[in-house]
Design a protein around this motif. Sequence first.
Motif, PDB file in Angstrom:
ATOM      1  N   ARG A   1       0.809  -1.220   0.000  1.00 40.46           N
ATOM      2  CA  ARG A   1       0.000   0.000   0.000  1.00 40.46           C
ATOM      3  C   ARG A   1       0.845   1.273   0.000  1.00 40.46           C
ATOM      4  N   LYS A   2       2.119   1.138  -0.363  1.00 39.69           N
ATOM      5  CA  LYS A   2       2.991   2.308  -0.473  1.00 39.69           C
ATOM      6  C   LYS A   2       3.333   2.552  -1.937  1.00 39.69           C
ATOM      7  N   ALA A   3       3.462   3.829  -2.303  1.00 42.48           N
ATOM      8  CA  ALA A   3       3.878   4.166  -3.659  1.00 42.48           C
ATOM      9  C   ALA A   3       5.363   3.879  -3.829  1.00 42.48           C
ATOM     10  N   ASN A   4       5.743   3.523  -5.025  1.00 41.74           N
ATOM     11  CA  ASN A   4       7.139   3.204  -5.312  1.00 41.74           C
ATOM     12  C   ASN A   4       7.847   4.367  -6.006  1.00 41.74           C
ATOM     13  N   PHE A   5       8.931   4.835  -5.415  1.00 43.57           N
ATOM     14  CA  PHE A   5       9.872   5.644  -6.176  1.00 43.57           C
ATOM     15  C   PHE A   5      10.593   4.717  -7.148  1.00 43.57           C
ATOM     16  N   VAL A   6      10.988   5.264  -8.299  1.00 42.81           N
ATOM     17  CA  VAL A   6      11.725   4.487  -9.295  1.00 42.81           C
ATOM     18  C   VAL A   6      12.989   5.248  -9.659  1.00 42.81           C
ATOM     19  N   ALA A   7      14.133   4.647  -9.377  1.00 38.05           N
ATOM     20  CA  ALA A   7      15.412   5.287  -9.708  1.00 38.05           C
ATOM     21  C   ALA A   7      15.561   5.386 -11.223  1.00 38.05           C
ATOM     22  N   ILE A   8      15.881   6.589 -11.694  1.00 37.18           N
ATOM     23  CA  ILE A   8      15.915   6.852 -13.131  1.00 37.18           C
ATOM     24  C   ILE A   8      17.326   7.213 -13.578  1.00 37.18           C
TER      25      ILE A   8
END
Length: 916
Positions: free
Chosen positions: A577-584
């Motif tokens: 139930r947590k949003a994911n940061f995505v390393a770019i």
Amino acid sequence: MTAMPPVLSKSAAPANKLVQTTCPYCGVGCGVDVLQRGGMTGTLSELKGSTEHPANFGRLCIKGTHLLETLDGNKRLLQPVVFGQPASWDDAIGVIAAKMAAIIEQHGPDAVAIYGSGQLLTEDYYVANKLMKGFIGTANIDTNSRLCMSSAVVAHKRAFGEDIVPCNYEDLEHTDLLILTGSNAAWTHPVLYQRIERAKLRNPDMKVVVVDPRKTDSTAIADLHIALKPGTDAVLFCGLLNFLANNNALDEAFIAASTHGFAETLAAAFEWPMARVAEVCDVAEAELVTLFNWFATLPRAITFFSMGINQSTSGVDKGNAIINCHLATGKIGKEGSGPFSITGQPNAMGGREVGGLSNMLAAHMDIDNPAHHATVKQFWNAPNLITKPGLRAVDMFQAAADGKVKCIWIMATNPVASMPNRALVEAALKQCELVIVSDTAAQTDTLNYAHIALPATGWSEKNGTVTNSERRISRQRGLVAPMGEAKHDWEILSLVGQALGFEDAFNYAHPAEIFAEHCALTAANNNGSRALDLGPLADLSVAQYDNLRPQQWPLNETHRIGTERLFADGSFYTPNRKANFVAITPRLATQQTSAEYPFVLNTGRIRDQWHTMTRTGNAPRLLKHIDRPWLSVHPLDAQALAVKDGDLLKAEAACSGEVEVILPVKIDDKQRRGEVFAPFHWSATWGSHAKVGALLNGANDALSGQPELKHGAIRLSPVAMQSYGLVYGDESLVVALQNAGYYYLNTPTTAAACIELADPRDPQSMVAAVLKHLPKDAQWATLQGPHQLSIVVTRNNKLVLAVLLADKPMDMPRDWLDSLYSGTELSPEQINGLLEQQPDEAFLLGKVVCSCFGVRENTIKHAIDEGNNTVSGLGKALKCGTNCGSCKTELASLIESSGAMPQSEAKEETSNDYAL
């Protein structure tokens, strides 16, 4: 005696009725009111925007305003055609089912594919997806939405756990900072852009930033325009995240409570300090400082992004780079805040809801999720439910070219014109054993390759639902009976499903049944695990379905009227139930320039046209603003190429092969040097060399499959033409002459047919090529010379054909020709004017700016000189901008360029008469 009132029998003509439906163009999803006279077999009139529809509150753009003008039965496909011969529906369905069954038996189900469209209604999409993935047993169903929204889909799923657009249109009116990136909303989503204009007028402190390599009409209200180097969007947003972290602008509490993966993402962003971002993006550091400070300090921010972000080989990463910045600051799930992916097509989102892309299952469920698989298999009672993703658009046509896909069914789209790498798509369709095309139009680039053509219903006949960019479901209602023998797409699919032996699963009698089934599937084993939940609508009666009002998902027993904004509670749809940061890690475009191909090609939409013009091309009024494709070229590049406005340039790419693309030059100082822009709407149906898709090689994002349509690599060379001009008049005569020259482009007017011609021969040498096509039962008047050829053909002194050629490009006013064609007998003076190619002075008024009222540029400039130096003032004087409002930004630009008022005042005036 007192007369008795008439007794109305059951057979009396139906009364006039106001029917509310939905516009079939962009993803805004505007409501439309149409007066239906005489019932389903009658006529339509008085089309207006629906004042109560929450997407548009009565506003329509120029395309929507003129929808009724696009319903030309003479250009419709009206009967099934099987291997070149007219056929009955029974015969057509029988041939399709027999040939598909034989291909499946010999080569397996993956030898069959469907390529659909965001023009399909949700019910059409649902049946197509169910047939392919549940019963035929292949996931080879993809759509032109792959070219539009698929990168945003994957970015949403990576970040939020589900394909969810969290914002709504009201947020645009309540933000402090609006970033338009990869979007020329003034032209592509005009009604939303006008809402933004009004919001800025009400709140002058609201900041608007346009991030776009070109200076477009959308910059008319911008406080800041960042003209970054094409393809560097991810660099910009990684730099923004780095800046936010270094300037105490993070929402630490939100990050800790509601997100995952921030440390790794921030570490990647640290590679992008301000100076490096400025260098790579090729923009001034001071501009970045301004934008970054606004994002850091203003309490509410929306990043409104579209094709310029998605249509990239790293489009998914660009979407996640944007989302990262909103998660890091907690500017999501709140009024006036969030990443807002704006959909390009009317029902791209509806297609995503039912699983219309090849990597989806149905109802936002995943192919590789065992629980989802079991739910769909049981719900459909599916004998052959797929277990792996199918072919995405580019791969589908490659597989067909390679002989792996033997049968492809194309619905409501024109991939020969709209897909990249035209040469490959043409080769694929030539290779296929069976090409089926369901369409409304009788002529498209794709129909040329169809073994079987099926007449489908279009807007005004179709009956079902669509979902817009803010997750709002609206009804697109049937207004008239289908033309000819046309059938609904869901109906055609159901007939084929039944003929293949799946009678019980495809025994639909009304779209309400399909919608109910779709809604029930969204609720199956959901229990809050998926945002897409339409359960409360699963038990609608046909009457309730027919009267369904616009409403947003998710729906549940608590929110039966829909949820306006998602993630307000900080909870997302991932397992934890947590949003994911995505390393770019930003990447350059795949199609890079070189010494051989030194120019960057950007493609996109224009204001008054839609896709490949199979609908908008039927309304000549929509060609008044821009009636031809072009190449926008920077003045210094034009100087180096030794070309001027109207000259023809040949464009070549490594992938274009033998396909020749030739377009007229439009010198444009709003274009960056070394970069050119071309609209993609025109195709071989419209001209001999208007095939822009051939210049892009089909490179696509590895995660989403979305092609890179904003960054091609091409070379340009002038085309040596000695004759330029046009052929105008009766359609049959004009068509006969379209191949008289080397180059032609179809530019019809409201009164007659018209083509532009160009040829390497001088005008005098063109005489023989023209004369052999002229009618023998008419009078000719000619004027010939080394620099000019004019031929005027009349019958009974009325104009039937004019051939006007000269040794340099001409801009002949079409209104003048229309007045001569539609008028009474021609006078000797008028014939002489045609021969001399000298229009009446009254028609030398420049291009049309306001298509609704036909107001031309020079008329507007004159009105400005007389003191009408506001957009509202011009509207009162000339009516321009007072109907659909699409031309307001151009009016403001004309005012600004005249020096009649400060730019800021011009911006404010662009929307002062807009009322909700």
